[in-house]
Scaffold this motif. Structure first.
Motif, PDB file in Angstrom:
ATOM      1  N   LEU A  10      29.464  49.700  21.408  1.00  0.00           N
ATOM      2  CA  LEU A  10      29.963  48.433  21.923  1.00  0.00           C
ATOM      3  C   LEU A  10      30.338  47.454  20.811  1.00  0.00           C
ATOM      4  N   ALA A  11      29.586  47.445  19.721  1.00  0.00           N
ATOM      5  CA  ALA A  11      29.893  46.540  18.606  1.00  0.00           C
ATOM      6  C   ALA A  11      31.273  46.848  18.021  1.00  0.00           C
ATOM      7  N   ASP A  12      31.604  48.115  17.877  1.00  0.00           N
ATOM      8  CA  ASP A  12      32.922  48.507  17.368  1.00  0.00           C
ATOM      9  C   ASP A  12      34.033  48.078  18.324  1.00  0.00           C
ATOM     10  N   VAL A  13      33.767  48.215  19.604  1.00  0.00           N
ATOM     11  CA  VAL A  13      34.759  47.830  20.621  1.00  0.00           C
ATOM     12  C   VAL A  13      35.015  46.326  20.556  1.00  0.00           C
ATOM     13  N   ALA A  14      33.952  45.549  20.496  1.00  0.00           N
ATOM     14  CA  ALA A  14      34.093  44.090  20.420  1.00  0.00           C
ATOM     15  C   ALA A  14      34.877  43.681  19.181  1.00  0.00           C
ATOM     16  N   GLU A  15      34.600  44.309  18.072  1.00  0.00           N
ATOM     17  CA  GLU A  15      35.320  44.010  16.830  1.00  0.00           C
ATOM     18  C   GLU A  15      36.808  44.321  16.985  1.00  0.00           C
ATOM     19  N   LYS A  16      37.135  45.452  17.612  1.00  0.00           N
ATOM     20  CA  LYS A  16      38.539  45.806  17.831  1.00  0.00           C
ATOM     21  C   LYS A  16      39.239  44.809  18.740  1.00  0.00           C
ATOM     22  N   VAL A  17      38.536  44.354  19.761  1.00  0.00           N
ATOM     23  CA  VAL A  17      39.127  43.353  20.655  1.00  0.00           C
ATOM     24  C   VAL A  17      39.467  42.102  19.865  1.00  0.00           C
ATOM     25  N   ILE A  18      38.501  41.572  19.132  1.00  0.00           N
ATOM     26  CA  ILE A  18      38.706  40.337  18.367  1.00  0.00           C
ATOM     27  C   ILE A  18      39.876  40.478  17.397  1.00  0.00           C
ATOM     28  N   LYS A  19      39.962  41.603  16.718  1.00  0.00           N
ATOM     29  CA  LYS A  19      40.998  41.797  15.695  1.00  0.00           C
ATOM     30  C   LYS A  19      42.379  42.109  16.272  1.00  0.00           C
ATOM     31  N   ASN A  20      42.433  42.581  17.531  1.00  0.00           N
ATOM     32  CA  ASN A  20      43.709  43.084  18.037  1.00  0.00           C
ATOM     33  C   ASN A  20      44.320  42.316  19.201  1.00  0.00           C
ATOM     34  N   VAL A  21      43.628  41.341  19.759  1.00  0.00           N
ATOM     35  CA  VAL A  21      44.254  40.546  20.817  1.00  0.00           C
ATOM     36  C   VAL A  21      45.099  39.449  20.174  1.00  0.00           C
ATOM     37  N   GLU A  42      28.710  40.905  23.538  1.00  0.00           N
ATOM     38  CA  GLU A  42      28.919  41.513  22.217  1.00  0.00           C
ATOM     39  C   GLU A  42      30.054  40.831  21.464  1.00  0.00           C
ATOM     40  N   ILE A  43      31.107  40.443  22.152  1.00  0.00           N
ATOM     41  CA  ILE A  43      32.195  39.717  21.487  1.00  0.00           C
ATOM     42  C   ILE A  43      31.664  38.392  20.943  1.00  0.00           C
ATOM     43  N   CYS A  44      30.872  37.689  21.742  1.00  0.00           N
ATOM     44  CA  CYS A  44      30.281  36.429  21.292  1.00  0.00           C
ATOM     45  C   CYS A  44      29.395  36.644  20.072  1.00  0.00           C
ATOM     46  N   LYS A  45      28.611  37.692  20.101  1.00  0.00           N
ATOM     47  CA  LYS A  45      27.747  38.018  18.960  1.00  0.00           C
ATOM     48  C   LYS A  45      28.601  38.236  17.712  1.00  0.00           C
ATOM     49  N   GLN A  46      29.706  38.969  17.862  1.00  0.00           N
ATOM     50  CA  GLN A  46      30.609  39.221  16.734  1.00  0.00           C
ATOM     51  C   GLN A  46      31.251  37.927  16.223  1.00  0.00           C
ATOM     52  N   LEU A  47      31.406  36.944  17.110  1.00  0.00           N
ATOM     53  CA  LEU A  47      31.986  35.648  16.740  1.00  0.00           C
ATOM     54  C   LEU A  47      30.921  34.683  16.205  1.00  0.00           C
ATOM     55  N   GLY A  48      29.698  35.171  16.016  1.00  0.00           N
ATOM     56  CA  GLY A  48      28.655  34.390  15.386  1.00  0.00           C
ATOM     57  C   GLY A  48      27.824  33.536  16.316  1.00  0.00           C
ATOM     58  N   GLY A  66      29.917  29.338  17.972  1.00  0.00           N
ATOM     59  CA  GLY A  66      29.958  30.446  17.036  1.00  0.00           C
ATOM     60  C   GLY A  66      30.507  30.007  15.697  1.00  0.00           C
ATOM     61  N   ASP A  67      30.751  30.980  14.835  1.00  0.00           N
ATOM     62  CA  ASP A  67      31.273  30.698  13.501  1.00  0.00           C
ATOM     63  C   ASP A  67      32.650  30.047  13.529  1.00  0.00           C
ATOM     64  N   SER A  68      33.433  30.351  14.558  1.00  0.00           N
ATOM     65  CA  SER A  68      34.800  29.812  14.629  1.00  0.00           C
ATOM     66  C   SER A  68      34.913  28.643  15.606  1.00  0.00           C
ATOM     67  N   GLY A  69      33.782  28.089  16.038  1.00  0.00           N
ATOM     68  CA  GLY A  69      33.821  26.935  16.928  1.00  0.00           C
ATOM     69  C   GLY A  69      33.282  27.257  18.309  1.00  0.00           C
ATOM     70  N   VAL A  70      33.759  26.496  19.268  1.00  0.00           N
ATOM     71  CA  VAL A  70      33.272  26.589  20.643  1.00  0.00           C
ATOM     72  C   VAL A  70      33.909  27.776  21.364  1.00  0.00           C
ATOM     73  N   ALA A  98      40.131  26.951  22.064  1.00  0.00           N
ATOM     74  CA  ALA A  98      38.899  27.715  21.864  1.00  0.00           C
ATOM     75  C   ALA A  98      39.057  29.129  22.423  1.00  0.00           C
ATOM     76  N   TRP A  99      38.140  30.010  22.036  1.00  0.00           N
ATOM     77  CA  TRP A  99      38.048  31.303  22.697  1.00  0.00           C
ATOM     78  C   TRP A  99      37.604  31.034  24.132  1.00  0.00           C
ATOM     79  N   ILE A 100      38.267  31.674  25.085  1.00  0.00           N
ATOM     80  CA  ILE A 100      37.933  31.507  26.491  1.00  0.00           C
ATOM     81  C   ILE A 100      37.859  32.882  27.132  1.00  0.00           C
TER      82      ILE A 100
END
Length: 137
Positions: A10-21, A42-48, A66-70, A98-100
């Motif tokens: 799941l961590a790899d999937v979340a990272e791919k989502v963040i990097k590719n959307v 998991e996406i939120c966790k990846q965003l800090g 998170g690290d990039s804000g709200v 923000a991320w929504i």
């Protein structure tokens, strides 16, 4: 893009989502119990995000930092009509930059901008999750 996964990766999937959307407004389209909230956590966790992440089923929206804000996490499962989303200022959240993350987006379809990314999650015959999305709106 299509990704087949289990909870183990799941961590790899979340990272791919963040990097590719190509948009920070993500719609999570899946039947009940397939893992929308689990992926969002998991996406939120990846965003800090260090806060406790849970589905805002009754409050409609949770705010995380998170690290990039709200980050705003919506769950519209329990709303009766789009007017309920309008009353909480949903459109203003959409304009925030923000991320929504939106669960049950079909309940607010007429309020959504056209350039969102819809993540579809399905269960495969092998009990794996199949995540698909396109950056083409």
């Amino acid at each position: 893009m299509t990704i087949t996964y289990t909870l183990d990766n799941l961590a790899d999937v979340a990272e791919k989502v963040i990097k590719n959307v190509n948009n920070k407004i993500l719609l999570f389209d899946a039947p009940m119990g397939v893992g929308k909230t689990t992926l969002i956590k998991e996406i939120c966790k990846q965003l800090g995000v260090l806060d406790t992440i849970s589905s805002p089923t009754y409050s409609l929206v949770n705010e995380y930092h998170g690290d990039s804000g709200v980050i705003y996490h919506f769950d519209f499962y329990r709303i009766e009509d789009e007017e309920e989303a309008h009353h909480i200022g949903f459109e203003e959240y959409l304009d925030s930059g923000a991320w929504i993350f939106i669960e049950w987006p079909e309940k607010v379809a007429n309020l959504l901008p056209t350039d969102v990314v819809c993540l579809k999650i399905a269960l495969s015959a092998e009990e794996k999750r199949v995540l698909t999305w396109s950056n083409d709106s």
